[in-house]
Design an enzyme around this catalytic site. Structure first.
Site, PDB file in Angstrom:
ATOM      1  N   ASP A   1      -4.912   4.064  -0.192  1.00 36.72           N
ATOM      2  CA  ASP A   1      -6.021   4.445   0.686  1.00 36.72           C
ATOM      3  C   ASP A   1      -6.283   5.944   0.545  1.00 36.72           C
ATOM      4  OD1 ASP A   1      -7.875   4.818   2.661  1.00 36.72           O
ATOM      5  OD2 ASP A   1      -6.617   4.094   4.309  1.00 36.72           O
TER       6      ASP A   1
ATOM      7  N   ARG B   1       0.852  -1.188   0.000  1.00 42.84           N
ATOM      8  CA  ARG B   1       0.000   0.000   0.000  1.00 42.84           C
ATOM      9  C   ARG B   1       0.886   1.235   0.000  1.00 42.84           C
ATOM     10  NH1 ARG B   1      -3.790   2.457   4.748  1.00 42.84           N
ATOM     11  NH2 ARG B   1      -1.894   3.690   5.040  1.00 42.84           N
TER      12      ARG B   1
ATOM     13  N   TYR C   1      -2.492  11.935   5.361  1.00 38.03           N
ATOM     14  CA  TYR C   1      -2.748  10.642   5.985  1.00 38.03           C
ATOM     15  C   TYR C   1      -1.763   9.577   5.507  1.00 38.03           C
ATOM     16  CZ  TYR C   1      -4.673   6.031   6.664  1.00 38.03           C
ATOM     17  OH  TYR C   1      -4.809   4.712   6.984  1.00 38.03           O
TER      18      TYR C   1
ATOM     19  N   GLU D   1      -8.874   2.206  -1.935  1.00 37.14           N
ATOM     20  CA  GLU D   1      -9.579   1.992  -0.668  1.00 37.14           C
ATOM     21  C   GLU D   1     -10.248   3.265  -0.154  1.00 37.14           C
ATOM     22  OE1 GLU D   1      -8.257   1.113   3.958  1.00 37.14           O
ATOM     23  OE2 GLU D   1      -6.916   0.525   2.329  1.00 37.14           O
TER      24      GLU D   1
ATOM     25  N   ARG E   1     -13.808  -4.741   3.831  1.00 36.29           N
ATOM     26  CA  ARG E   1     -12.715  -4.652   4.792  1.00 36.29           C
ATOM     27  C   ARG E   1     -13.173  -4.634   6.241  1.00 36.29           C
ATOM     28  NH1 ARG E   1      -9.153  -1.034   5.186  1.00 36.29           N
ATOM     29  NH2 ARG E   1      -7.540  -2.615   5.436  1.00 36.29           N
TER      30      ARG E   1
ATOM     31  N   GLU F   1     -13.539  -0.626   6.727  1.00 36.28           N
ATOM     32  CA  GLU F   1     -12.897  -0.774   8.023  1.00 36.28           C
ATOM     33  C   GLU F   1     -13.673  -0.065   9.134  1.00 36.28           C
ATOM     34  OE1 GLU F   1      -9.380   2.372   8.698  1.00 36.28           O
ATOM     35  OE2 GLU F   1      -9.093   1.165   6.906  1.00 36.28           O
TER      36      GLU F   1
ATOM     37  N   HIS G   1      -8.800   7.411   2.112  1.00 32.55           N
ATOM     38  CA  HIS G   1      -9.248   7.745   3.471  1.00 32.55           C
ATOM     39  C   HIS G   1     -10.439   8.689   3.479  1.00 32.55           C
ATOM     40  CE1 HIS G   1      -8.290   7.782   7.902  1.00 32.55           C
ATOM     41  NE2 HIS G   1      -8.008   6.544   7.540  1.00 32.55           N
TER      42      HIS G   1
ATOM     43  N   TRP H   1     -11.489  13.342   7.697  1.00 37.21           N
ATOM     44  CA  TRP H   1     -10.122  12.921   7.953  1.00 37.21           C
ATOM     45  C   TRP H   1      -9.919  11.497   7.411  1.00 37.21           C
ATOM     46  CZ3 TRP H   1      -8.040   8.863  10.883  1.00 37.21           C
ATOM     47  CH2 TRP H   1      -6.635   8.835  10.913  1.00 37.21           C
TER      48      TRP H   1
ATOM     49  N   GLU I   1      -4.341  -7.036   5.554  1.00 35.72           N
ATOM     50  CA  GLU I   1      -3.436  -5.926   5.862  1.00 35.72           C
ATOM     51  C   GLU I   1      -2.479  -6.328   6.977  1.00 35.72           C
ATOM     52  OE1 GLU I   1      -3.646  -1.127   6.848  1.00 35.72           O
ATOM     53  OE2 GLU I   1      -5.388  -2.392   7.294  1.00 35.72           O
TER      54      GLU I   1
END
Length: 402
Positions: free
Chosen positions: A210, A147, A159, A236, A283, A262, A212, A402, A339
């Site tokens: 990602d 990643r 991030y 992601e 995820r 997630e 995010h 965020w 992960e």
């Protein structure tokens, strides 16, 4: 067999962890991960005030009934705090069942479906050059999937990128720190970054990224389309997923595989995403989505629509969650990837575990249950220290995801 005690263990060996230990009248115990990054004490209260008193006297073998008791019986269903607490109970009960049966957890689920579990690691840098170096290091260590996160030109931080000389840890302050975000700078830089990675390292390594939750659906569609030449394993969390329909627009504009979940804590958070085939990887984590009992339902439902698993496995989840996840990965037929953010030696000193890792692949152990335990005496030497996740603002000061 009856449950006679349940205790909540809070420790901070480098970062905060919450562990639930359930003890039976036959001396067999099991543990589950109840860590919710940045909101740990909320789960502690939920467990101590509401869950633990209701556990005493129950038969630990009745995993499904206990799950339903704390889900349906709570009336106030779902939510990250309640479902993390329920997950800890569920995993601890599966651990007990495995120990009583003398079998590793994956055998209770139906036996293994593969010989080893492919993982991806994180490669990040403050700039393109340092990020490329980090990718090369991961490949040299044997990872088949990486990643990639990088600092963005013109932005002070972003991030996934660690501060110099430190491992990345987002919960970095007693109260939320604030970052500044520019979607325009990010969208300009990302295709350049992945072009450079493919040019340097070729096509043999799987690449992941990602976002995010920081883009709108049409911005995510644009990014996915521009990254298509670089054949990502997945993109992601490209948008916030409260509106599951958002992914329909992204899917219509790009063939880049999409992953999300997630922060999900229920099958209802992803039902439309899966049944409409808007995503390719789910995820949801065992620690935040109600434990093995519910995540197994999510995985089975996902398999009907060619959606595979890709469990979150950051260091904000303890080795207890990783142990349970690896047994699940070993069994689940529609496995995608796991992960892997390595825990520090300080963290691993508090926990013992039976799983092994070698050159990008995990193998769960053969110890009964999930094979992870906690040293309570050592854990007590690492008291809780409040740590908050950051917040984001756009360059004009508007609060952003965020």
């Amino acid at each position: 067999m009856k449950i006679i005690d349940a205790k909540v263990i809070v420790c901070s060996p480098g970062r905060n962890f919450v562990t639930l230990k359930i003890v039976t009248d036959e001396g067999v115990y099991g543990i589950g991960d109840a860590t919710l990054n940045g909101r740990e004490k909320s789960v502690v209260s939920y467990l101590q005030d509401y869950v633990v008193p209701a556990l005493i006297g129950k038969d630990p073998h009745r995993i499904e009934d206990i799950w339903q008791f704390f889900y349906r019986g709570a009336y106030w269903r779902r939510g990250p705090v309640g479902m993390t607490a329920l997950a800890a109970v569920d995993v601890a009960l599966w651990d007990i069942k495995g120990k009583v049966a003398g079998l590793p957890l994956y055998q209770l689920l139906g036996g293994r479906s593969r010989d080893r579990i492919m993982t991806y690691t994180h490669a990040n840098g403050r700039c393109m050059e340092s990020t490329l170096d980090a990718v090369g290091k991961a490949i040299d260590e044997g990872y088949k999937a990486v990643r990639i996160q990088s600092g963005i030109p013109g932005m002070a931080s972003t991030y996934g990128v660690a501060k110099d000389g430190h491992k990345y840890e987002p919960a970095d302050a007693d109260l939320p720190s604030e970052s500044v975000w520019s979607t325009e700078k990010y969208l300009t830089f990302m295709p350049e970054l992945f072009d450079a990675v493919r040019s340097k390292y070729g096509d043999d390594v799987h690449l992941l990224h990602d976002v995010h939750h920081r883009l709108t659906p049409i911005e995510a569609a644009r990014l996915g389309k521009e990254l298509e030449p670089f054949k990502l394993f997945w993109l992601e969390d490209c948008v916030p997923a409260e509106n599951q329909e958002s992914f329909r627009l992204i899917r219509e504009h790009t063939t880049t595989p999409l992953a999300v979940g997630e922060v999900f804590n229920s099958i209802h958070d992803c039902r439309e995403l899966i049944q409409n085939q808007y995503i390719d990887y789910i995820r949801s984590t065992i620690a935040h989505a109600g434990g093995i009992t519910q995540v197994r339902r999510i995985a089975d439902f996902a398999s009907l629509f060619n959606v595979r698993t890709g469990f979150h496995g950051a260091t904000d989840l303890s080795p207890v969650c990783m142990g349970a996840a690896l047994h699940f990965d070993y069994w689940v037929p529609n496995f995608g990837i796991q992960e892997h953010m390595p825990h520090s030696l300080e963290m691993e000193s508090v926990f013992t575990f039976d799983y092994t890792f070698e050159k990008g692949f995990f193998t769960p152990g053969e110890a009964p249950g999930h094979g992870v335990d906690i040293d309570e005496k050592l854990a007590s030497k690492y008291p809780y220290k409040r740590a908050a996740l950051p917040v984001n603002r756009l360059e004009d000061g508007t609060l952003w995801n965020w």
